[in-house]
Design a protein around this motif. Structure first.
Motif, mmCIF file in Angstrom:
data_model
loop_
_atom_site.group_PDB
_atom_site.id
_atom_site.type_symbol
_atom_site.label_atom_id
_atom_site.label_comp_id
_atom_site.label_asym_id
_atom_site.label_seq_id
_atom_site.Cartn_x
_atom_site.Cartn_y
_atom_site.Cartn_z
ATOM 1 N N THR A 184 49.170 4.843 7.854
ATOM 2 C CA THR A 184 49.127 6.053 8.672
ATOM 3 C C THR A 184 50.184 5.987 9.773
ATOM 4 O O THR A 184 50.769 7.017 10.145
ATOM 5 N N PHE A 185 50.429 4.783 10.309
ATOM 6 C CA PHE A 185 51.436 4.655 11.367
ATOM 7 C C PHE A 185 52.797 5.107 10.860
ATOM 8 O O PHE A 185 53.535 5.815 11.563
ATOM 9 N N PHE A 186 53.152 4.704 9.638
ATOM 10 C CA PHE A 186 54.445 5.115 9.078
ATOM 11 C C PHE A 186 54.454 6.615 8.809
ATOM 12 O O PHE A 186 55.483 7.277 8.953
ATOM 13 N N GLY A 187 53.302 7.162 8.423
ATOM 14 C CA GLY A 187 53.203 8.613 8.257
ATOM 15 C C GLY A 187 53.425 9.334 9.571
ATOM 16 O O GLY A 187 54.100 10.364 9.632
ATOM 17 N N ALA A 188 52.866 8.767 10.654
ATOM 18 C CA ALA A 188 53.074 9.350 11.985
ATOM 19 C C ALA A 188 54.530 9.247 12.396
ATOM 20 O O ALA A 188 55.088 10.168 13.025
ATOM 21 N N MET A 189 55.171 8.133 12.042
ATOM 22 C CA MET A 189 56.596 7.967 12.344
ATOM 23 C C MET A 189 57.431 9.029 11.629
ATOM 24 O O MET A 189 58.350 9.612 12.206
ATOM 25 N N ILE A 190 57.088 9.293 10.378
ATOM 26 C CA ILE A 190 57.818 10.313 9.613
ATOM 27 C C ILE A 190 57.668 11.678 10.279
ATOM 28 O O ILE A 190 58.649 12.423 10.436
ATOM 29 N N MET A 191 56.457 12.025 10.684
ATOM 30 C CA MET A 191 56.235 13.314 11.335
ATOM 31 C C MET A 191 57.001 13.406 12.651
ATOM 32 O O MET A 191 57.611 14.441 12.973
ATOM 33 N N SER A 192 57.012 12.327 13.428
ATOM 34 C CA SER A 192 57.703 12.337 14.719
ATOM 35 C C SER A 192 59.219 12.365 14.542
ATOM 36 O O SER A 192 59.918 13.041 15.292
ATOM 37 N N ILE A 193 59.721 11.612 13.568
ATOM 38 C CA ILE A 193 61.155 11.611 13.280
ATOM 39 C C ILE A 193 61.603 13.009 12.870
ATOM 40 O O ILE A 193 62.639 13.511 13.311
ATOM 41 N N LEU A 194 60.805 13.640 12.020
ATOM 42 C CA LEU A 194 61.137 14.983 11.554
ATOM 43 C C LEU A 194 61.160 15.973 12.714
ATOM 44 O O LEU A 194 62.113 16.752 12.873
ATOM 45 N N THR A 195 60.125 15.948 13.549
ATOM 46 C CA THR A 195 60.053 16.863 14.694
ATOM 47 C C THR A 195 61.194 16.610 15.672
ATOM 48 O O THR A 195 61.850 17.547 16.145
ATOM 49 N N ASN A 196 61.422 15.335 15.988
ATOM 50 C CA ASN A 196 62.496 14.966 16.908
ATOM 51 C C ASN A 196 63.856 15.393 16.364
ATOM 52 O O ASN A 196 64.689 15.958 17.089
ATOM 53 N N GLY A 197 64.080 15.131 15.084
ATOM 54 C CA GLY A 197 65.359 15.493 14.471
ATOM 55 C C GLY A 197 65.594 16.989 14.438
ATOM 56 O O GLY A 197 66.691 17.469 14.737
ATOM 57 N N LEU A 198 64.553 17.756 14.104
ATOM 58 C CA LEU A 198 64.687 19.209 14.057
ATOM 59 C C LEU A 198 64.955 19.778 15.449
ATOM 60 O O LEU A 198 65.710 20.750 15.596
ATOM 61 N N ASN A 199 64.344 19.176 16.470
ATOM 62 C CA ASN A 199 64.616 19.611 17.850
ATOM 63 C C ASN A 199 66.074 19.365 18.221
ATOM 64 O O ASN A 199 66.729 20.219 18.837
ATOM 65 N N LEU A 200 66.585 18.190 17.858
ATOM 66 C CA LEU A 200 67.979 17.857 18.165
ATOM 67 C C LEU A 200 68.952 18.769 17.417
ATOM 68 O O LEU A 200 70.037 19.074 17.918
ATOM 69 N N LEU A 201 68.536 19.200 16.230
ATOM 70 C CA LEU A 201 69.391 20.077 15.427
ATOM 71 C C LEU A 201 69.243 21.544 15.821
ATOM 72 O O LEU A 201 69.909 22.415 15.249
#
Length: 313
Positions: free
Chosen positions: A268-285
Motif C-alpha cells: 500500500t505504501f508504494f501505491g500511495a507513492m504512485i498516487m502522490s508522484i502522479l499528483t505532484n507531477g501533474l501539478n508541476l506540469l
C-alpha cells in the motif's frame, strides 16, 4: 495475457515498483523541477496523508469492507484540534481529543456495520456526510488558523534529518504490518475477508472484529489530521475532500484485492507513492485539478481490473 496474469499473481510488488519508477522517469522528462531534492522532500511530506489513510483502508478492505468516511473524519478531527487550541486548550490535549473523536467515528462505523448489519458502503457514506457536516457546523464554514509549534513540528518538522511525517508513516506501517502478520487479530481479518460466513462458523466474533477494524481506520484518520493541521497551519472544514478515493486507489494499486482476504500493507505504501508522484507531477506540469480527479477515477478502474486479472482462476 496468460503470462501477464502469472506475472501479476507471482510478483505483485515488482509491477507496483516498476510503475512507480516509470512514472518518475516520465515526469522527469517533462519537468526539470520534479527530480530535485526540494521536490522530493515535499513529495515525502505529501505522501504521508495518503499513506496513513491507506494503511487503515488496507485493514478495512482486507476484511471485505470499505471506508468512504476517512477524509471527512480527518476533517472533523482537524477542526476540533484547531478550535480547541484557539480557545486556549493545551495543544497536547487538543491533539488527543481530536484523534479520539476521529477514533470514535471509526468505532461508530464498526458498530453500525457489525451490529446494525448495514453494508459498509452505505454506513461509511452516511458517516462521511455526518462528519463533514459537523465540521462545517463547528467552524461555520470558516477555516481555523493553527499557528502552534507542536502541530507545525508534526506537519513539517525534522527528526534525525528526516521529515517527521514520514517517520510517523514508517511507525504506522510497522505496527499495522505486525498486527496483520503476527497476531490472531490479523489472521482473523484475512479470514473474514476471504469468507465471512466460514469465519463465523469457525467461531470468530465478526461483530467484534468489525468494530476493531473500523476503529483502527478512524484512529489513523485522526493521526493524519494531526499531520494535516501542522502542514497547513490551519484546519479548513473542507480539507481532505476526496482523500478517501486516493487512499482506496493506493490500496488497490498496492495489490490488495477489493474482494478482501488478499494483500498486504507494505505494498500500500508504494501505491500511495504512485498516487502522490502522479499528483505532484501533474501539478508541476500545470494540469488542472479537474483533470486530476478524472485521472484518479481512471486509475481506480484500471487497478480493480488488474486485481481481477490477478486473482481470476
Amino acid at each position: 495475457m496468460r503470462k501477464l496474469k502469472k506475472w501479476l499473481s507471482e510478483y505483485p510488488i515488482l509491477w507496483i515498483i516498476s510503475i512507480m519508477v516509470g512514472l518518475i522517469i516520465i515526469i522527469s522528462l517533462f519537468s526539470s523541477r520534479f527530480f530535485t531534492v526540494a521536490n522530493f522532500s515535499n513529495l515525502m511530506k505529501q505522501v504521508s496523508i495518503i499513506a496513513i489513510l491507506g494503511a487503515g483502508q488496507t485493514v478495512v478492505i482486507l476484511s471485505g469492507g470499505i471506508d468512504l468516511s476517512v477524509g471527512a473524519v480527518l476533517a472533523l478531527g482537524a477542526v476540533l484540534m484547531g478550535g480547541l487550541i484557539n480557545i486556549g486548550i493545551d495543544p497536547v490535549i487538543a491533539a488527543l481529543i481530536g484523534v479520539a473523536l476521529s477514533t470514535l467515528c471509526g468505532a461508530l462505523n464498526g458498530i453500525i456495520i457489525g451490529i446494525g448489519k448495514i453494508p459498509p458502503f452505505i454506513a461509511t457514506l452516511g458517516m462521511m456526510g455526518i462528519a463533514r457536516g459537523l465540521a462545517l457546523v463547528y467552524t461555520k464554514g470558516v477555516s481555523v488558523m493553527v499557528l502552534n509549534p507542536l502541530f507545525m513540528y508534526f506537519g513539517s518538522g525534522k527528526l534525525l534529518g528526516l521529515p517527521v511525517p514520514i517517520i510517523i508513516v514508517f511507525l504506522v506501517y510497522i505496527v499495522i504490518y505486525i498486527l496483520l502478520t503476527q497476531t490472531i487479530l490479523g489472521r482473523n481479518i484475512y479470514a473474514i475477508g476471504d469468507n465471512e460466513e466460514a469465519s463465523n462458523l469457525a467461531g470468530i466474533n465478526i461483530t467484534k472484529h468489525k468494530v476493531i477494524i473500523y476503529t483502527i481506520s478512524g484512529f489513523l484518520a485522526g493521526v493524519a489530521a494531526l499531520i494535516m493541521v501542522g502542514r497547513l497551519c490551519s484546519a479548513p472544514p473542507h480539507v481532505a475532500g476526496g482523500a478517501e478515493l486516493n487512499a482506496i486507489a493506493a490500496v488497490i494499486i498496492g495489490g490488495t484485492s477489493f474482494l478482501g482476504g488478499i494483500g498486504n500493507v507494505e505494498s500500500t505504501f508504494f501505491g500511495a507513492m504512485i498516487m502522490s508522484i502522479l499528483t505532484n507531477g501533474l501539478n508541476l506540469l500545470g494540469v488542472s485539478s479537474f483533470w486530476q480527479q478524472t485521472f484518479i477515477g481512471m486509475i481506480i478502474i484500471i487497478a480493480v481490473w488488474i486485481d481481477k486479472l490477478r486473482i481470476k482462476k
